[in-house]
Motif scaffolding. Structure first.
Motif, PDB file in Angstrom:
ATOM      1  N   THR A   5       0.653  -1.155   0.210  1.00 37.21           N
ATOM      2  CA  THR A   5      -0.051  -0.194   0.255  1.00 37.21           C
ATOM      3  C   THR A   5       0.289   1.426  -0.427  1.00 37.21           C
ATOM      4  N   ARG A   6       0.350   2.101  -0.673  1.00 38.57           N
ATOM      5  CA  ARG A   6       1.231   3.167  -1.039  1.00 38.57           C
ATOM      6  C   ARG A   6       0.006   4.039  -1.500  1.00 38.57           C
ATOM      7  N   TYR A   7       0.355   5.305  -1.310  1.00 39.54           N
ATOM      8  CA  TYR A   7      -0.317   6.873  -1.306  1.00 39.54           C
ATOM      9  C   TYR A   7      -0.253   7.509  -2.802  1.00 39.54           C
ATOM     10  N   LEU A   8      -1.001   7.807  -3.249  1.00 37.47           N
ATOM     11  CA  LEU A   8      -1.038   8.732  -4.731  1.00 37.47           C
ATOM     12  C   LEU A   8      -1.466   9.957  -4.078  1.00 37.47           C
ATOM     13  N   VAL A   9      -1.371  11.128  -4.390  1.00 38.35           N
ATOM     14  CA  VAL A   9      -1.192  12.588  -4.160  1.00 38.35           C
ATOM     15  C   VAL A   9      -0.582  13.234  -5.383  1.00 38.35           C
ATOM     16  N   LEU A  10      -2.225  13.510  -5.434  1.00 30.61           N
ATOM     17  CA  LEU A  10      -2.329  14.264  -7.329  1.00 30.61           C
ATOM     18  C   LEU A  10      -2.617  15.746  -6.514  1.00 30.61           C
ATOM     19  N   ALA A  11      -1.660  16.469  -7.136  1.00 28.52           N
ATOM     20  CA  ALA A  11      -1.672  18.236  -7.178  1.00 28.52           C
ATOM     21  C   ALA A  11      -1.813  19.006  -8.146  1.00 28.52           C
ATOM     22  N   MET A  12      -3.044  19.557  -8.338  1.00 29.97           N
ATOM     23  CA  MET A  12      -3.323  19.750  -9.559  1.00 29.97           C
ATOM     24  C   MET A  12      -3.528  21.724  -9.208  1.00 29.97           C
ATOM     25  N   ARG A  13      -2.873  22.349 -10.274  1.00 30.71           N
ATOM     26  CA  ARG A  13      -2.794  23.564  -9.467  1.00 30.71           C
ATOM     27  C   ARG A  13      -4.140  24.630  -9.722  1.00 30.71           C
ATOM     28  N   ARG A  14      -4.315  25.891  -8.821  1.00 29.29           N
ATOM     29  CA  ARG A  14      -5.567  26.643  -9.610  1.00 29.29           C
ATOM     30  C   ARG A  14      -5.678  27.312 -10.002  1.00 29.29           C
ATOM     31  N   PRO A  15      -6.336  27.591 -11.044  1.00 27.61           N
ATOM     32  CA  PRO A  15      -5.825  28.939 -11.484  1.00 27.61           C
ATOM     33  C   PRO A  15      -5.400  30.375 -10.836  1.00 27.61           C
ATOM     34  N   ASP A  16      -5.267  30.918  -9.567  1.00 24.77           N
ATOM     35  CA  ASP A  16      -4.973  31.396  -9.098  1.00 24.77           C
ATOM     36  C   ASP A  16      -3.235  30.986  -8.889  1.00 24.77           C
ATOM     37  N   PHE A  17      -2.858  29.797  -8.980  1.00 26.65           N
ATOM     38  CA  PHE A  17      -1.677  29.467  -8.290  1.00 26.65           C
ATOM     39  C   PHE A  17      -0.159  30.160  -8.676  1.00 26.65           C
ATOM     40  N   ASP A  18       0.254  30.094  -7.303  1.00 28.18           N
ATOM     41  CA  ASP A  18       1.672  31.246  -6.844  1.00 28.18           C
ATOM     42  C   ASP A  18       2.648  30.604  -7.070  1.00 28.18           C
ATOM     43  N   ALA A  19       3.450  31.268  -7.982  1.00 27.82           N
ATOM     44  CA  ALA A  19       4.918  30.543  -8.032  1.00 27.82           C
ATOM     45  C   ALA A  19       5.471  30.391  -6.615  1.00 27.82           C
ATOM     46  N   SER A  20       5.721  31.187  -5.762  1.00 30.43           N
ATOM     47  CA  SER A  20       6.002  31.404  -4.806  1.00 30.43           C
ATOM     48  C   SER A  20       6.347  30.435  -3.463  1.00 30.43           C
ATOM     49  N   VAL A  21       5.325  29.330  -3.923  1.00 34.31           N
ATOM     50  CA  VAL A  21       5.157  28.187  -2.969  1.00 34.31           C
ATOM     51  C   VAL A  21       5.861  26.880  -3.502  1.00 34.31           C
ATOM     52  N   ILE A  22       6.460  27.631  -4.927  1.00 31.56           N
ATOM     53  CA  ILE A  22       7.070  25.967  -5.174  1.00 31.56           C
ATOM     54  C   ILE A  22       8.478  25.876  -4.280  1.00 31.56           C
ATOM     55  N   ALA A  23       8.836  26.559  -3.906  1.00 28.82           N
ATOM     56  CA  ALA A  23      10.457  26.518  -2.813  1.00 28.82           C
ATOM     57  C   ALA A  23      10.028  26.240  -2.086  1.00 28.82           C
ATOM     58  N   PRO A  24       9.024  26.304  -0.909  1.00 29.79           N
ATOM     59  CA  PRO A  24       8.632  25.516   0.035  1.00 29.79           C
ATOM     60  C   PRO A  24       7.841  24.211  -0.082  1.00 29.79           C
ATOM     61  N   HIS A  25       7.150  23.967  -1.016  1.00 31.53           N
ATOM     62  CA  HIS A  25       6.717  22.543  -0.989  1.00 31.53           C
ATOM     63  C   HIS A  25       8.204  21.859  -1.732  1.00 31.53           C
ATOM     64  N   LEU A  26       8.753  22.267  -1.981  1.00 33.38           N
ATOM     65  CA  LEU A  26      10.089  21.500  -2.557  1.00 33.38           C
ATOM     66  C   LEU A  26      10.643  20.543  -1.015  1.00 33.38           C
ATOM     67  N   ALA A  27      10.762  22.014  -0.440  1.00 30.77           N
ATOM     68  CA  ALA A  27      11.417  21.604   0.455  1.00 30.77           C
ATOM     69  C   ALA A  27      10.610  20.771   1.933  1.00 30.77           C
ATOM     70  N   PHE A  28       9.424  20.328   1.641  1.00 29.80           N
ATOM     71  CA  PHE A  28       8.508  19.559   2.359  1.00 29.80           C
ATOM     72  C   PHE A  28       8.579  18.482   1.593  1.00 29.80           C
ATOM     73  N   LEU A  29       8.920  17.976   0.519  1.00 32.34           N
ATOM     74  CA  LEU A  29       9.442  17.022   0.163  1.00 32.34           C
ATOM     75  C   LEU A  29      10.395  16.557   0.475  1.00 32.34           C
ATOM     76  N   ASP A  30      11.520  17.407   0.498  1.00 29.37           N
ATOM     77  CA  ASP A  30      13.421  17.179   0.701  1.00 29.37           C
ATOM     78  C   ASP A  30      13.105  16.471   1.857  1.00 29.37           C
ATOM     79  N   ASP A  31      11.990  16.842   3.053  1.00 25.18           N
ATOM     80  CA  ASP A  31      11.692  16.386   4.670  1.00 25.18           C
ATOM     81  C   ASP A  31      11.172  14.503   4.257  1.00 25.18           C
TER      82      ASP A  31
END
Length: 88
Positions: A5-31
Motif C-alpha cells: 500500500t502506497r498513497y498517490l497524491v495528485l496536486a493540481m494547480r488552481r487558476p490563481d496558482f502562486d509560484a512562490s509556493v514551489i520552494a517551500p513545497h520542494l523543501a516539504f518533499l525533501d523532508d
C-alpha cells in the motif's frame, strides 16, 4: 503476488496558482524523503500540477494528515487528492 500500500497524491494547480509556493513545497518533499516517507515525485509535462507517492504510512488518514501540511495545501494554491494505491 503480494501488494504494497502506497498513497498517490495528485496536486493540481488552481487558476490563481502562486509560484512562490514551489520552494517551500520542494523543501516539504525533501523532508518527507529524508524521513523515508516519499518514494517519488514529479511535475506533469503540461504544467498543470504534479504527483507524489507516499510510502511507509500507516493509513489513508495518516497520509491525508501529511498532505494537509504541504505548503500547496496550506496556501491553497493547488487541489490535493490522496488515493490509497495498492501496487505490486
Amino acid at each position: 503476488m503480494s501488494t504494497t500500500t502506497r498513497y498517490l497524491v495528485l496536486a493540481m494547480r488552481r487558476p490563481d496558482f502562486d509560484a512562490s509556493v514551489i520552494a517551500p513545497h520542494l523543501a516539504f518533499l525533501d523532508d518527507l524523503r529524508a524521513r523515508g516517507l516519499l518514494e517519488m515525485t514529479g511535475g506533469f509535462g503540461d504544467g498543470s500540477g504534479g504527483a507524489y507517492v507516499l510510502r511507509n504510512v500507516a493509513s489513508l488518514e495518516a497520509a491525508q494528515a501529511i498532505v494537509a501540511a504541504d505548503p500547496l495545501a496550506l496556501q491553497r494554491t493547488s487541489d490535493l487528492v490522496v488515493r490509497e494505491w495498492h501496487t505490486r
